[in-house]
Design an enzyme around this catalytic site. Structure first.
Site, mmCIF file in Angstrom:
data_model
loop_
_atom_site.group_PDB
_atom_site.id
_atom_site.type_symbol
_atom_site.label_atom_id
_atom_site.label_comp_id
_atom_site.label_asym_id
_atom_site.label_seq_id
_atom_site.Cartn_x
_atom_site.Cartn_y
_atom_site.Cartn_z
ATOM 1 N N HIS A 133 24.637 14.922 4.118
ATOM 2 C CA HIS A 133 25.095 13.531 4.185
ATOM 3 C C HIS A 133 23.977 12.533 3.951
ATOM 4 O O HIS A 133 24.162 11.522 3.277
ATOM 5 C CB HIS A 133 25.761 13.293 5.554
ATOM 6 C CG HIS A 133 24.907 13.667 6.736
ATOM 7 N ND1 HIS A 133 24.799 12.903 7.859
ATOM 8 C CD2 HIS A 133 24.094 14.736 6.963
ATOM 9 C CE1 HIS A 133 23.997 13.476 8.723
ATOM 10 N NE2 HIS A 133 23.550 14.593 8.203
ATOM 11 N N ARG A 134 22.801 12.815 4.511
ATOM 12 C CA ARG A 134 21.700 11.840 4.359
ATOM 13 C C ARG A 134 21.132 11.848 2.946
ATOM 14 O O ARG A 134 20.575 10.862 2.492
ATOM 15 C CB ARG A 134 20.600 12.093 5.399
ATOM 16 C CG ARG A 134 21.118 11.984 6.805
ATOM 17 C CD ARG A 134 20.098 11.637 7.843
ATOM 18 N NE ARG A 134 20.708 11.763 9.147
ATOM 19 C CZ ARG A 134 21.590 10.907 9.667
ATOM 20 N NH1 ARG A 134 21.958 9.838 9.002
ATOM 21 N NH2 ARG A 134 22.132 11.125 10.857
ATOM 22 N N GLU A 152 20.056 19.854 7.491
ATOM 23 C CA GLU A 152 21.217 20.200 6.679
ATOM 24 C C GLU A 152 20.798 20.903 5.397
ATOM 25 O O GLU A 152 21.518 21.696 4.810
ATOM 26 C CB GLU A 152 22.031 18.956 6.360
ATOM 27 C CG GLU A 152 22.907 18.464 7.503
ATOM 28 C CD GLU A 152 22.143 17.711 8.585
ATOM 29 O OE1 GLU A 152 20.903 17.890 8.717
ATOM 30 O OE2 GLU A 152 22.780 16.937 9.319
ATOM 31 N N ASP A 169 30.792 15.781 12.698
ATOM 32 C CA ASP A 169 29.936 16.275 13.786
ATOM 33 C C ASP A 169 30.525 16.027 15.167
ATOM 34 O O ASP A 169 30.288 16.804 16.094
ATOM 35 C CB ASP A 169 28.545 15.625 13.720
ATOM 36 C CG ASP A 169 27.616 16.356 12.762
ATOM 37 O OD1 ASP A 169 28.110 17.157 11.940
ATOM 38 O OD2 ASP A 169 26.392 16.111 12.819
ATOM 39 N N SER A 194 14.040 19.124 18.742
ATOM 40 C CA SER A 194 14.126 18.609 20.115
ATOM 41 C C SER A 194 15.491 18.899 20.726
ATOM 42 O O SER A 194 15.681 18.742 21.933
ATOM 43 C CB SER A 194 13.898 17.094 20.118
ATOM 44 O OG SER A 194 14.973 16.434 19.452
#
Ligand SMILES: O=C(O)C1=C[C@@H](OP(=O)(O)O)[C@@H](O)[C@H](O)C1
Ligand SMILES: C=C(OP(=O)(O)O)C(=O)O
Length: 500
Positions: free
Chosen positions: A451-452, A403, A87, A213
């Site tokens: 990824h999370r 994602e 990122d 946001s």
């Protein structure tokens, strides 16, 4: 930890992102995770209590904000403690493509931005700058705002999932104040984003805040960035109003703080707003930025609090005690608040100047609104597997636009472990088996290029045998060394093993 070949291949549930053309190699050491080869999985082998201390790499959110401000600052900026990951690499590459001189050293932790001002493409240029953004929401949203304010021609595009992630609210906010054209090319207002700008003109901006946001943060950081006539209005104030709900509020407060560090000024306006506006921000830059939007400086990045959630959760799940150093409640990142959620579940939380320690205790199920800390929902959901009753997570409908669908896909994977997981429009309810951990079992888990998903689901293996995580190298998006760091933490207390 074991690395094996999956014996029961499963297909991804979502139509999420597929292999991307870049960025190039995943940065950083990959000690325990090989490059993905077909059905490569990583398995965390259960053990006892996890005890130790760790400092995660730099914050993604702070690194990418600081890079934007540094790119539009007078003089040189030096970022220390920065994150090197997919990122941040796509952000750096995009800024280099538009003319910034950026030097990365110390394994990615130090980034020097030497600035004489980004060279926006001239209006006579035939080809727009082609900027590949992979699946970095912060990068595409922050750059869309900043580059439209700075002027030039750009095409911002990414992996297939990026072209399914909404950006229409941001584009719609920019259209009325931009000299030129901007459009999102995919259906439902998704990237690629095509910009042909001669900068912004004065005017109030209205932006929707219910999906992300990041649109607001991007516009706020863009506001002090001058267009062609930057020198004529370096101290102009731009009002940005949010229409409707604003999700993920702590990230907006972080944006204000970064803007102010780099010489901008942010005033929050909560009264006297027009109908439909929930909050507004007045943004300007100080005269001492010499006509640039910002002033270059040395800027220290905090460790990443979302990444820290995995290590605090490891203590909660295993009944151990883990200190994350370099992060306290004084941090700019709202995700530090994850420890308060663990405390609500029964964990002990201790803080000193050095960091925050979570000690695992018997866990109780809770009812919790995680709108402000939505990146930690997956971590919490895995902790909830080991509680004494159901956990209801609310307020995170926007997690479906990340994602992957972090409500539907998360429920699907947790169900495979033997929990009962109900999906709601705004979150989920995780009900552990009546007989507790004995009722949970291993499974091969999909990660949906998220990824999370990989980092959080891996933690289930601390207590459940046979939890196999597919495509573990997808952690490169924000934490290339995640499995190596987890292995180090657990290895220290000898609860981590690995087959050749
Ligand atoms: O501004 C930021 O740095 C971020 C804001 C959040 O996104 P949303 O505002 O879309 O929830 C978060 O999920 C993301 O990882 C980082
Ligand atoms: C949602 C995330 O990232 P982004 O929106 O920046 O792609 C994340 O890192 O969890």
């Amino acid at each position: 930890m074991r690395e094996t070949q999956s014996s029961s291949p499963q297909s991804d549930r979502s139509s999420g992102p597929q292999a991307s053309p870049g960025p190039q190699a995943s940065p950083g050491p990959q000690a325990s995770v090989p490059a993905d080869r077909g059905e490569t999985v990583v398995e965390v082998v259960p053990g006892g209590a996890v005890t130790g201390a760790i400092q995660p790499p730099g914050s993604k959110s702070l690194t990418n904000r600081a890079l934007i401000c540094a790119a539009f600052a007078s003089g040189t900026s030096k970022l220390t403690g920065a994150l090197r990951s997919e990122d941040t690499e796509v952000m750096i590459e995009a800024l280099r493509t538009i003319g910034l001189d950026i030097n990365v050293s110390d394994g990615g932790r130090t980034i020097v931005v030497n600035n004489a001002g980004p060279r926006a493409s001239s209006s006579s240029q035939c080809e727009p700058h082609s900027l590949f953004i992979a699946n970095s929401g912060t990068t595409i949203r922050f750059l869309t705002a900043a580059l439209s304010a700075a002027s030039g021609q750009y095409n911002l595009h990414g992996v297939p999932r990026m072209h399914e992630r909404p950006i229409g609210d941001l584009v719609d906010a920019i259209v009325p104040i931009m000299n030129g054209t901007i459009r999102a090319e995919s259906t439902n207002g998704c990237p690629p984003v095509v910009i042909d700008s001669a900068g912004w003109h004065a005017g109030e901006i209205n932006v929707g805040g219910s999906v992300s946001s990041q649109y607001l943060s991007g516009l706020m950081m863009a506001a002090p960035i001058g267009s062609g006539d930057a020198n004529s209005h370096p101290t102009r104030t731009t009002r940005i109003a949010v229409t409707g709900e604003l999700v993920s509020r702590p990230y907006v407060d972080m944006t204000s703080k970064v803007i102010e560090s780099f010489g901008g000024k942010v005033t929050t306006v909560s009264s006297g707003l027009a109908a439909g506006q929930s909050i507004a921000f007045d943004i300007s830059s100080s005269a001492s930025t010499d006509g640039y939007g910002y002033r270059g400086l040395d800027y220290a990045i905090e460790p990443d609090a979302s990444a820290a959630s995995y290590f605090w959760a490891a203590a909660a799940i295993s009944g151990g005690s883990v200190t994350v150093t370099g992060l306290t409640h004084a941090a700019m990142q709202g995700d530090v608040g994850f420890v308060d959620v663990l405390k609500k579940m029964g964990c002990e939380v201790d803080e000193d100047d050095n960091g925050i320690t979570v000690t695992g205790r018997p866990l109780r199920g809770i009812d919790i609104d995680m709108n402000a800390i939505s990146d930690t929902v997956q971590t919490l959901a895995v902790v909830a597997l080991f509680a004494d009753g159901p956990t209801r997570v609310r307020g995170v409908a926007h997690n479906r636009f990340k994602e992957t669908d972090r409500i539907g896909d998360l429920a699907c994977e947790l169900n495979k472990l033997g929990a009962t997981v109900a999906e709601h429009e705004d979150g989920l309810t995780i009900t552990p088996p009546a007989d507790g951990v004995k009722g949970l079992h291993g499974a091969v888990l999909e990660t949906y290029h998220d990824h999370r998903m990989a980092m959080s689901l891996s933690l289930a293996g601390l207590r459940i045998a046979g939890v196999k995580i597919k495509n573990p190298s997808c952690t490169a998006k924000t934490y290339p060394e995640y499995f190596a760091d987890l292995e180090n933490l657990i290895g220290r207390s000898h609860h981590w093993s690995r087959l050749a």
